[in-house]
Design a protein around this motif. Structure first.
Motif, short mmCIF file in Angstrom:
data_model
loop_
_atom_site.label_atom_id
_atom_site.label_comp_id
_atom_site.label_asym_id
_atom_site.label_seq_id
_atom_site.Cartn_x
_atom_site.Cartn_y
_atom_site.Cartn_z
N MET A 1 0.85 -1.18 0.00
CA MET A 1 0.00 0.00 0.00
C MET A 1 0.89 1.24 0.00
N ALA A 2 0.42 2.23 -0.73
CA ALA A 2 1.15 3.49 -0.81
C ALA A 2 0.17 4.64 -0.59
N PHE A 3 0.70 5.77 -0.18
CA PHE A 3 -0.12 6.96 -0.02
C PHE A 3 0.22 7.92 -1.15
N TYR A 4 -0.81 8.43 -1.80
CA TYR A 4 -0.65 9.32 -2.94
C TYR A 4 -1.51 10.55 -2.70
N GLU A 5 -0.97 11.72 -3.02
CA GLU A 5 -1.72 12.96 -2.86
C GLU A 5 -1.57 13.80 -4.12
N TYR A 6 -2.67 14.42 -4.52
CA TYR A 6 -2.69 15.21 -5.75
C TYR A 6 -3.56 16.44 -5.52
N GLU A 7 -3.11 17.60 -5.99
CA GLU A 7 -3.92 18.82 -5.91
C GLU A 7 -3.89 19.53 -7.25
N HIS A 8 -5.01 20.16 -7.58
CA HIS A 8 -5.10 20.92 -8.82
C HIS A 8 -6.16 22.00 -8.64
N SER A 9 -5.89 23.17 -9.20
CA SER A 9 -6.85 24.28 -9.16
C SER A 9 -7.07 24.82 -10.56
N GLU A 10 -8.27 25.32 -10.77
CA GLU A 10 -8.63 26.03 -12.00
C GLU A 10 -9.38 27.28 -11.58
N THR A 11 -9.30 28.32 -12.39
CA THR A 11 -10.09 29.51 -12.13
C THR A 11 -11.14 29.64 -13.22
N THR A 12 -12.25 30.26 -12.83
CA THR A 12 -13.36 30.47 -13.75
C THR A 12 -13.95 31.84 -13.49
N SER A 13 -14.52 32.43 -14.52
CA SER A 13 -15.22 33.71 -14.34
C SER A 13 -16.60 33.50 -13.72
N ALA A 14 -17.04 32.27 -13.66
CA ALA A 14 -18.35 31.96 -13.09
C ALA A 14 -18.35 32.17 -11.58
N PRO A 15 -19.50 32.57 -11.03
CA PRO A 15 -19.58 32.68 -9.57
C PRO A 15 -19.57 31.29 -8.93
#
Length: 136
Positions: A1-15
């Motif tokens: 077993m391994a631990f994996y972490e991932y993060e990602h962000s996007e921006t939008t003009s939408a509220p």
């Protein structure tokens, strides 16, 4: 077993409300996430509600473990050999919203990258769909 972490962000003009509406309406998930065929829920979009996503032809169970209406939610999938946690957050910007995902996988080493490889594409499609919905 391994631990994996991932993060990602996007921006939008939408509220944030436009993004939240798409998240809370699980019937729309297949419209902006190319790997999702369908989603069924056992109840309302609230903590404790379970559901099933059909991804690449396979049913994947999940449970909503945290829901903060309008701001974000966390769902968790428990499989025999892995636990996957998907955190979804919204941050108001001066002009629009930042959509942020954090995904953790406790399981086989190759599972994390396989689960997250299409995340940027899905997030961009979500942002575009929210923009289209907020103009309509």
């Amino acid at each position: 077993m391994a631990f994996y972490e991932y993060e990602h962000s996007e921006t939008t003009s939408a509220p944030a409300a436009a993004v939240w509406a798409l998240w809370a309406d699980t019937a729309t998930w297949a419209e902006w996430d190319g790997s999702v065929t369908s989603v069924t829920m056992s109840g309302p979009f609230a903590v404790g509600t379970s559901g099933t996503m059909v991804i690449d032809g396979r049913p994947v169970p999940f449970t909503l473990i945290e829901v903060e209406p309008g701001r974000g939610f966390t769902d968790e999938t428990r499989l025999p050999d892995a636990t996957l946690r998907f955190e979804h957050r919204l941050e108001d910007l001066d002009e629009g919203t930042r959509i942020h995902y954090r995904i953790t996988v406790d399981g086989p080493a190759d599972l994390g990258p396989a689960v997250t490889e299409d995340t940027p594409d899905a997030m961009r499609a979500l942002a575009k769909r929210a923009e289209a919905c907020s103009v309509a």
